[in-house]
Design an enzyme around this catalytic site. Sequence first.
Site, PDB file in Angstrom:
ATOM      1  N   HIS A  24      -4.978  -5.368  -1.511  1.00 53.78           N
ATOM      2  CA  HIS A  24      -5.735  -5.133  -0.285  1.00 53.78           C
ATOM      3  C   HIS A  24      -6.779  -6.234  -0.120  1.00 53.78           C
ATOM      4  O   HIS A  24      -7.986  -6.003  -0.197  1.00 53.78           O
ATOM      5  CB  HIS A  24      -6.391  -3.758  -0.339  1.00 53.78           C
ATOM      6  CG  HIS A  24      -5.436  -2.624  -0.217  1.00 53.78           C
ATOM      7  ND1 HIS A  24      -4.548  -2.284  -1.233  1.00 53.78           N
ATOM      8  CD2 HIS A  24      -5.205  -1.750   0.790  1.00 53.78           C
ATOM      9  CE1 HIS A  24      -3.835  -1.235  -0.841  1.00 53.78           C
ATOM     10  NE2 HIS A  24      -4.209  -0.900   0.378  1.00 53.78           N
ATOM     11  N   GLU A  66      -1.633  -3.188  -8.072  1.00 53.24           N
ATOM     12  CA  GLU A  66      -2.870  -3.384  -7.315  1.00 53.24           C
ATOM     13  C   GLU A  66      -3.336  -2.021  -6.828  1.00 53.24           C
ATOM     14  O   GLU A  66      -2.575  -1.065  -6.813  1.00 53.24           O
ATOM     15  CB  GLU A  66      -2.644  -4.320  -6.126  1.00 53.24           C
ATOM     16  CG  GLU A  66      -1.664  -3.812  -5.078  1.00 53.24           C
ATOM     17  CD  GLU A  66      -2.280  -2.895  -4.026  1.00 53.24           C
ATOM     18  OE1 GLU A  66      -3.515  -2.942  -3.813  1.00 53.24           O
ATOM     19  OE2 GLU A  66      -1.532  -2.113  -3.428  1.00 53.24           O
ATOM     20  N   SER A  81       0.845  -1.185   0.000  1.00 58.74           N
ATOM     21  CA  SER A  81       0.000   0.000   0.000  1.00 58.74           C
ATOM     22  C   SER A  81       0.891   1.249   0.000  1.00 58.74           C
ATOM     23  O   SER A  81       1.719   1.411  -0.886  1.00 58.74           O
ATOM     24  CB  SER A  81      -0.957  -0.037   1.192  1.00 58.74           C
ATOM     25  OG  SER A  81      -1.944   0.956   1.092  1.00 58.74           O
TER      26      SER A  81
END
Length: 306
Positions: A270, A198, A105
């Site tokens: 995630h 992602e 992230s």
Amino acid sequence: MPKYPIRVGFCAPSRAVIDISTPALAKLYFTDRGAQVVLHDTVFKNVKQFAGTEDERVQGLMSIACDPEIDLVLPIRGGYGLSRILDRIDFGRIAERSPVFCGFSDFTAFTLAYLAKTGKVSYQGPNGSDFADELQFATEQSFYNALFKEEWVASFPCKEAPDLNIQGTLWGGNLSMLVSLLGTPYFPDIEGGILFLEDCNDRAYRIDRNLMQLAMAGVLQKQQIILFGDFRDADPAHPRDNDFLFKDMLGFLRGRVPNVPMLMGLPFGHSPVKITLPVGANVHLKTEKGYVVMSTFEHPTLKPRF
């Protein structure tokens, strides 16, 4: 139950934890498995939703990363905040110590900057907060194997994959963070790479916008392949006939960058299941019986301390 006979350090370079029990639970996961754990003070701080001031978060990251007694460095969570302190991180000093890093992230900003500045390999994989919850077996096994096995291997089913047998630098992470580094000294210049992506909380049109920026900058065209991980929020729960969906974005992108294969299904992002990926390693990728298989010996590993 895997054993971690190492010393683990948690820092908090981004947002504050949502649940104040997270640091203690993450620590417990590792101590139960034989590790010694250090929690920097910032994992308990909250300043305007950040885990401390910029000064505190830089000091926290540097003190954990440069501690000669720490083997593995984990951010307690992602969110946002690393972009504000990248220019204050002494990557050269960290590289001299060369601990193993893992996170995803917002931590994408660090892993890519670390690669761009030093050429060092680090991991995209679980953050500290993942260890505060019940880990999926595949996530735990991939993380453990990456740290302690001589060869890193990962695979996932992909029926649409063409016959491939390539080798290149594995790199990528969170799409929004990757695009935010474009044009800065912290963006790796990778040619012939294996790019993985992602994201979360973004609809398909925003994903499209970010990918178009990478295409217009010539980044996508230089890769050998693009692997898409979890983009779970790309489409509305109940799409209408005229909605712009992830499949529409992907179809357009394939037409825009026709010479680069794009594959779906990488178990990363995630989501509860995320494999651990060595960013910056020279990786062999091949397709075999409906699976994509990746491997390398260039990943950072740890030796048991006790």
